[in-house]
Each structure stands twice: as C-alpha cells, then as structure tokens.
Write an enzyme that holds these catalytic residues in place. Structure first.
Site, PDB file in Angstrom:
ATOM      1  N   THR A 149      14.013  -9.427 -11.595  1.00  0.00           N
ATOM      2  CA  THR A 149      15.206  -8.575 -11.414  1.00  0.00           C
ATOM      3  C   THR A 149      16.348  -9.325 -10.741  1.00  0.00           C
ATOM      4  O   THR A 149      17.389  -8.735 -10.463  1.00  0.00           O
ATOM      5  CB  THR A 149      14.839  -7.327 -10.588  1.00  0.00           C
ATOM      6  OG1 THR A 149      14.167  -7.758  -9.409  1.00  0.00           O
ATOM      7  CG2 THR A 149      13.981  -6.366 -11.364  1.00  0.00           C
ATOM      8  N   GLN A 189       0.775  -1.254   0.000  1.00  0.00           N
ATOM      9  CA  GLN A 189       0.000   0.000   0.000  1.00  0.00           C
ATOM     10  C   GLN A 189       0.803   1.298   0.000  1.00  0.00           C
ATOM     11  O   GLN A 189       0.460   2.238  -0.709  1.00  0.00           O
ATOM     12  CB  GLN A 189      -0.947   0.003   1.213  1.00  0.00           C
ATOM     13  CG  GLN A 189      -1.877   1.185   1.218  1.00  0.00           C
ATOM     14  CD  GLN A 189      -2.861   1.218   2.370  1.00  0.00           C
ATOM     15  OE1 GLN A 189      -3.364   2.259   2.706  1.00  0.00           O
ATOM     16  NE2 GLN A 189      -3.173   0.097   2.975  1.00  0.00           N
ATOM     17  N   GLY A 191      -8.122  20.793  20.037  1.00  0.00           N
ATOM     18  CA  GLY A 191      -7.737  22.193  19.884  1.00  0.00           C
ATOM     19  C   GLY A 191      -8.270  22.975  21.069  1.00  0.00           C
ATOM     20  O   GLY A 191      -8.706  22.406  22.073  1.00  0.00           O
ATOM     21  N   GLY A 192      -8.285  24.263  20.970  1.00  0.00           N
ATOM     22  CA  GLY A 192      -8.758  25.089  22.070  1.00  0.00           C
ATOM     23  C   GLY A 192     -10.276  25.089  22.213  1.00  0.00           C
ATOM     24  O   GLY A 192     -10.815  25.537  23.222  1.00  0.00           O
ATOM     25  N   GLU A 204       1.306  -1.315   8.424  1.00  0.00           N
ATOM     26  CA  GLU A 204       0.525  -0.168   8.920  1.00  0.00           C
ATOM     27  C   GLU A 204       0.453  -0.025  10.446  1.00  0.00           C
ATOM     28  O   GLU A 204       0.869   0.983  11.021  1.00  0.00           O
ATOM     29  CB  GLU A 204      -0.901  -0.292   8.358  1.00  0.00           C
ATOM     30  CG  GLU A 204      -1.910   0.686   8.909  1.00  0.00           C
ATOM     31  CD  GLU A 204      -1.681   2.103   8.402  1.00  0.00           C
ATOM     32  OE1 GLU A 204      -1.511   2.279   7.193  1.00  0.00           O
ATOM     33  OE2 GLU A 204      -1.670   3.034   9.214  1.00  0.00           O
ATOM     34  N   ASP A 233       0.580   3.620   6.010  1.00  0.00           N
ATOM     35  CA  ASP A 233       0.814   3.238   4.617  1.00  0.00           C
ATOM     36  C   ASP A 233       0.537   4.404   3.669  1.00  0.00           C
ATOM     37  O   ASP A 233       1.439   4.972   3.067  1.00  0.00           O
ATOM     38  CB  ASP A 233      -0.100   2.067   4.242  1.00  0.00           C
ATOM     39  CG  ASP A 233       0.396   0.748   4.812  1.00  0.00           C
ATOM     40  OD1 ASP A 233       1.570   0.678   5.191  1.00  0.00           O
ATOM     41  OD2 ASP A 233      -0.397  -0.203   4.872  1.00  0.00           O
TER      42      ASP A 233
HETATM   43  N1  CAO Z   1      11.981  -9.959  -9.304  1.00  0.00           N
HETATM   44  C1  CAO Z   1      12.657 -10.727  -8.414  1.00  0.00           C
HETATM   45  N2  CAO Z   1      12.571 -10.587  -7.097  1.00  0.00           N
HETATM   46  C2  CAO Z   1      11.720  -9.657  -6.640  1.00  0.00           C
HETATM   47  C3  CAO Z   1      10.986  -8.818  -7.491  1.00  0.00           C
HETATM   48  C4  CAO Z   1      11.132  -9.000  -8.883  1.00  0.00           C
HETATM   49  N3  CAO Z   1      10.466  -8.249  -9.773  1.00  0.00           N
HETATM   50  N4  CAO Z   1      10.232  -7.985  -6.734  1.00  0.00           N
HETATM   51  C5  CAO Z   1      10.493  -8.295  -5.455  1.00  0.00           C
HETATM   52  N5  CAO Z   1      11.398  -9.293  -5.381  1.00  0.00           N
HETATM   53  C6  CAO Z   1      11.948  -9.915  -4.171  1.00  0.00           C
HETATM   54  C7  CAO Z   1      12.686  -8.934  -3.313  1.00  0.00           C
HETATM   55  O1  CAO Z   1      13.942  -8.677  -3.835  1.00  0.00           O
HETATM   56  C8  CAO Z   1      12.718  -9.689  -1.987  1.00  0.00           C
HETATM   57  O2  CAO Z   1      13.721 -10.676  -2.068  1.00  0.00           O
HETATM   58  P1  CAO Z   1      14.865 -10.882  -0.936  1.00  0.00           P
HETATM   59  O3  CAO Z   1      14.141 -11.101   0.340  1.00  0.00           O
HETATM   60  O4  CAO Z   1      15.596 -12.084  -1.427  1.00  0.00           O
HETATM   61  O5  CAO Z   1      15.693  -9.666  -0.912  1.00  0.00           O
HETATM   62  C9  CAO Z   1      11.397 -10.430  -1.999  1.00  0.00           C
HETATM   63  O6  CAO Z   1      10.912 -10.347  -3.339  1.00  0.00           O
HETATM   64  C10 CAO Z   1      10.299  -9.955  -1.093  1.00  0.00           C
HETATM   65  O7  CAO Z   1      10.374  -8.615  -0.752  1.00  0.00           O
HETATM   66  P2  CAO Z   1       9.917  -8.113   0.684  1.00  0.00           P
HETATM   67  O8  CAO Z   1      10.791  -8.724   1.731  1.00  0.00           O
HETATM   68  O9  CAO Z   1       9.876  -6.649   0.638  1.00  0.00           O
HETATM   69  O10 CAO Z   1       8.405  -8.671   0.807  1.00  0.00           O
HETATM   70  P3  CAO Z   1       7.615  -9.256   2.070  1.00  0.00           P
HETATM   71  O11 CAO Z   1       6.278  -9.605   1.532  1.00  0.00           O
HETATM   72  O12 CAO Z   1       8.357 -10.300   2.797  1.00  0.00           O
HETATM   73  O13 CAO Z   1       7.496  -7.995   3.066  1.00  0.00           O
HETATM   74  C11 CAO Z   1       6.791  -5.769   3.747  1.00  0.00           C
HETATM   75  C12 CAO Z   1       6.494  -7.027   2.893  1.00  0.00           C
HETATM   76  C13 CAO Z   1       5.765  -4.731   3.386  1.00  0.00           C
HETATM   77  C14 CAO Z   1       6.690  -6.131   5.236  1.00  0.00           C
HETATM   78  C15 CAO Z   1       8.210  -5.277   3.430  1.00  0.00           C
HETATM   79  O14 CAO Z   1       8.325  -5.088   2.055  1.00  0.00           O
HETATM   80  C16 CAO Z   1       8.571  -3.965   4.131  1.00  0.00           C
HETATM   81  O15 CAO Z   1       8.858  -3.916   5.324  1.00  0.00           O
HETATM   82  N6  CAO Z   1       8.590  -2.853   3.360  1.00  0.00           N
HETATM   83  C17 CAO Z   1       8.991  -1.558   3.839  1.00  0.00           C
HETATM   84  C18 CAO Z   1       7.946  -0.905   4.683  1.00  0.00           C
HETATM   85  C19 CAO Z   1       6.620  -0.800   3.970  1.00  0.00           C
HETATM   86  O16 CAO Z   1       6.490  -0.260   2.905  1.00  0.00           O
HETATM   87  N7  CAO Z   1       5.608  -1.316   4.656  1.00  0.00           N
HETATM   88  C20 CAO Z   1       4.238  -1.078   4.302  1.00  0.00           C
HETATM   89  C21 CAO Z   1       3.763  -1.931   3.267  1.00  0.00           C
HETATM   90  S1  CAO Z   1       2.115  -1.454   2.938  1.00  0.00           S
HETATM   91  O17 CAO Z   1       1.277  -2.214   4.156  1.00  0.00           O
END
Ligand code: CAO
Length: 417
Positions: free
Chosen positions: A74, A17, A246-247, A139, A168
């Site tokens: 990627t 998000q 507020g006030g 969030e 978010d």
């Molecule tokens: N090709 C290949 N790999 C990809 C890719 C692509 N196009 N897009 C993503 N990936 C990989 C990433 O490189 C990552 O790999 P590694 O762990 O090996 O480095 C993996 O996919 C997953 O990414 P992630 O760890 O960010 O995803 P998650 O679902 O485990 O975590 C979240 C989600 C939101 C907790 C985490 O991304 C985070 O803390 N983000 C920052 C804070 C944030 O934005 N939070 C709010 C999100 S909205 O609620």
C-alpha cells in the site's frame, strides 16, 4: 442457511491480535473479510512462536479463520490505486497499526470518506486522545494502564497481568460491536463513520467495578475484600487475590490429589450456608450464632474457607463439583488448558473446534463463542499468505489477467500463490 453479515465486505488491515480478533468475529458472522498483507512478509504473527518451522504459527492460524488473504504494497503507487479500489468496494476498513500509519500511506479519514462516504473506518489504538496517544501498545501495557494490573494479584505481591487477553482480544470484541452498530446506523443515515477503540478504554470498561470500588473506598472500607476487617486499606483499590468481588464471599480451595490445577472455586452464598455445612460434615455451625449469618462470618472468612478446604482436600475437584452442584452451591473447578482442550461439551457446542490446515495439519482452535440461531459460524482455516490475491483482484475489483500481471510486475501485489 444464510449468515447475519452476508454481503458485508471488510477491508482488513489488521495484524497481531486485537484487530484480527475483531475481523475474525465478523467473518464468523458471514462478512467477506479481505486481509491485506505486505507482499512476502504478511502479518508478523505468521512467523511468531512457530511450533513447526516454516508453517504459519498457531498464533496466526487461530486468529485469522474464515478470511481471504491478498498481498498488497500500500506504499507503492499501483498498490495505492488498488487500495483505493478496495476502499470503493468495501463496507468497512479495520486497522490496528501504530498511530498515524494509514495517514502516512496517504489515507486519512477525510481522504477515505472522499473515496467512499459509506465506508466505516474502525481502528484499535493503545490510547485515546491524551498524553499517550502516539504510543505503540501491546497487551500487557494496556492491562497496566487500564486498571487491570493494579487490581489483580495478592495484596502482598506486585501488580499482576491476567492470562486472559483482555487488552488485545477484549478490545477486538469491543471494536466488532462498534462496527456492527455503525453498519446498523448506516441503514438510516446512508453514511459511514469513524469507530475508535483504545485498548486502555476497553480494559477500563472491563474493570468498571474497580472504579466503582475506588469511589466506595472513599466512603469507608470495602467489606467484601479480604483486607476487611483484619487488614488495612490504602488510598487506592487494593488487589483482592481470589476474592469474588461481589457481595457473596468466594475463594479458591485445594482438592485432591494436589496438582497445580487441583482447585475449585467455591462461593458461600448466604442462601446455601446450611446445605454447605451439612455437605462438609459441620452441621453444628448451621445455627451457631458465631457462624450462622453473613455478618458474623465476615471477619472469619479465612477460617471458613480453610474449613471447607479440609473437606475438599479429600476429594477431586470433579467429585466436589458432583456433590456441591446438586445442592445449588455456586462453584466451579479450575480447568487447565489441557482439560479444556479435551472437554467434550466444548467440542459439541463448537467452542473448541478441530481445524485442518494444508501445511500444518489438524489443530485445535476456539470457535465463535457467540451463538446465533440463524447464523451458523462454521470455522474454516486461515488463508496462506496471498492465497486469494488473484481471486480478490478479479472477483472483487474486476481486474483482468493482464492488469493483475502488470500489478504483480510493478511489485504492487505479491506473487506468493
Ligand atoms: N504495505 C506497505 N506497508 C505496510 C503494509 C502494507 N500492506 N502493512 C503495514 N505496512 C507498514 C505500516 O504502514 C507501517 O509503516 P510506517 O511505520 O512507515 O508507517 C509499518 O508497516 C509497521 O506498522 P506498525 O508500526 O503498526 O507495526 P509494528 O510491528 O512496529 O507495531 C504494534 C506493532 C502492535 C505495537 C502497533 O501496530 C500498535 O501499536 N498498534 C495499535 C495498538 C494495537 O493494536 N496493539 C495490539 C496489537 S495485538 O498485541
């Protein structure tokens, strides 16, 4: 009519998000947002909370309007080459992966700058530098660590998160401002820069007045809080229920016929005491020395709102609004999401829009809340996974059909389309 960000290309590596909120805003302002998603997988929210099996969820569709989708691995060698070409072509890269994910792919800020010194690299993370900087954050974690939860709810209840996605979407909005500011500075420096928004910091920015109150509390009680003067204060800013903050004292009062959202928020602004009392049939209190000034009312606010509620209970929130509004009494009905969805004025202003989607059909979304007179924000549906892979490879990167086929055969791009 042209859009404000026409010609700006965004390499959108965002998911869930916070990041998508940011890039959706930029897309509404006219930027060409290229959403990069993992082949066959895509943004996890496509499949989350699905209301129609197999169809992109409302979670995804409502956060990814006006974007194009390209599936790209990627972590694959050819995928990295394509990603490098995208970095060369784009003005901004935005991501909100867990800390270090882009570095692990081989794309550090130093490497990204080498590839394109003009590029702006924008990130959302849970925290800034410090003990929690490596944490994954969603969030409610941000709301808890940024000061929102400890200051939300009632004095006798637990810390409470708000339904507004201030962690978010709130951080996404902050990030969008950082990006356009960096684009503006690039006009003079010719250089890109790093833009970083921590969710904790963005929440705290929105909780600014509570940090104000923490410092005021050290000097004495917070007189506008419901704890004053009949309750007590501890060492930290307490939860203030529905007090206005507020006030001017405010509270939520019940209306007829007594449903879960039959309430109106009313504010007893000093200037409107007389008309307010006249409206509720309590003229005798207008000049009563026990009630006539804000100072004497302060210890009796609970009674004041109870008195007002006696009157509001006899009317619907809309009837109360119709009476109080012409008297300039600040007030507003508590609107349910059902009422908001049906609100004609929000439809007319483009804040609530109906969008058509090829696999889901028509659905409601929130349009751009920021209205620019010279940059219309028409909402177009979110892309299907990989819908624009070939188009982007060819139009943006200049790949031939043979090169695209080879990238697909190598597994670097998806074959969803
Ligand atoms: N090709 C290949 N790999 C990809 C890719 C692509 N196009 N897009 C993503 N990936 C990989 C990433 O490189 C990552 O790999 P590694 O762990 O090996 O480095 C993996 O996919 C997953 O990414 P992630 O760890 O960010 O995803 P998650 O679902 O485990 O975590 C979240 C989600 C939101 C907790 C985490 O991304 C985070 O803390 N983000 C920052 C804070 C944030 O934005 N939070 C709010 C999100 S909205 O609620």
């Amino acid at each position: 009519m042209a859009n404000a960000l026409d010609g700006v290309k965004i390499l959108d590596m965002t998911h869930v998000q916070s990041g998508p909120t940011c890039t959706q805003l930029l897309a509404w302002f006219g930027a060409d947002v290229l959403k990069i998603e993992r082949p066959n997988v895509g943004d996890a929210t496509r499949g989350q909370l699905q209301d129609i099996p197999g169809v992109d969820s409302l979670y995804f569709t409502m956060l990814n309007h006006n974007k194009r989708s390209l599936t790209l691995n990627t972590k694959d060698t050819t995928g990295k080459e394509i990603f490098t070409r995208l970095l060369e072509e784009c003005d901004v890269i935005v991501e909100n992966f867990a800390p270090g994910a882009l570095d692990r792919m081989g794309f550090s800020w130093e490497r990204i700058q080498e590839i394109n010194p003009r590029i702006i690299y924008a990130s959302v993370k849970g925290f800034g530098p410090g003990p929690f900087e490596h944490c994954k954050v969603y969030e409610n974690v941000a709301q808890c660590t940024g000061g929102a939860a400890s200051t939300t709810g009632f004095d006798d209840g637990p810390p409470t998160v708000t339904g507004a996605q201030i962690g978010d979407s709130g951080t996404g909005v902050h990030l969008a401002l950082g990006i356009v500011t960096a684009l503006f500075q690039r006009e003079t420096t010719g250089r890109g820069q790093r833009v970083y928004c921590a969710m904790q910091d963005s929440i705290l920015n929105l909780c600014r007045v509570k940090l104000r109150d923490q410092q005021r509390l050290e000097k004495g009680p917070l007189k506008e809080y419901p704890q004053y003067p009949n309750g007590s204060f501890g060492e930290a800013v307490p939860r203030a229920g529905n007090a206005s903050g507020g006030g001017q004292p405010g509270w939520v009062v019940k209306c007829a016929p007594g449903g879960p959202n039959d309430y109106i928020y009313v504010i007893i602004q000093a200037a409107i005491w007389a008309p307010f009392m006249r409206a509720i049939g309590r003229e005798e209190l207008i000049d009563d020395p026990e009630w006539a000034t804000p100072e004497v009312r302060l210890p009796k606010l609970e009674k004041a709102f109870a008195m007002i509620e006696e009157w509001t209970l006899t009317k619907t929130k809309y009837e109360v609004m119709a009476i109080l509004n012409p008297l300039n009494i600040p007030c507003g009905p508590i609107l349910s999401m059902k009422e908001i969805a049906a609100d004609q004025s929000l439809r007319d202003s483009g804040t609530v829009v109906e969008v058509d989607h090829p696999t889901r059909g028509k659905y409601l979304s929130v349009g751009n809340p920021i209205k620019l007179s010279d940059s219309p924000a028409d909402v177009t549906r979110s892309p299907l996974l990989g819908e624009h892979t070939v188009e982007i490879m060819s139009d943006v990167l200049g790949y031939s059909d043979e090169q695209i086929a080879a990238a697909r055969a190598a597994g670097a791009i998806g074959n969803e389309a």
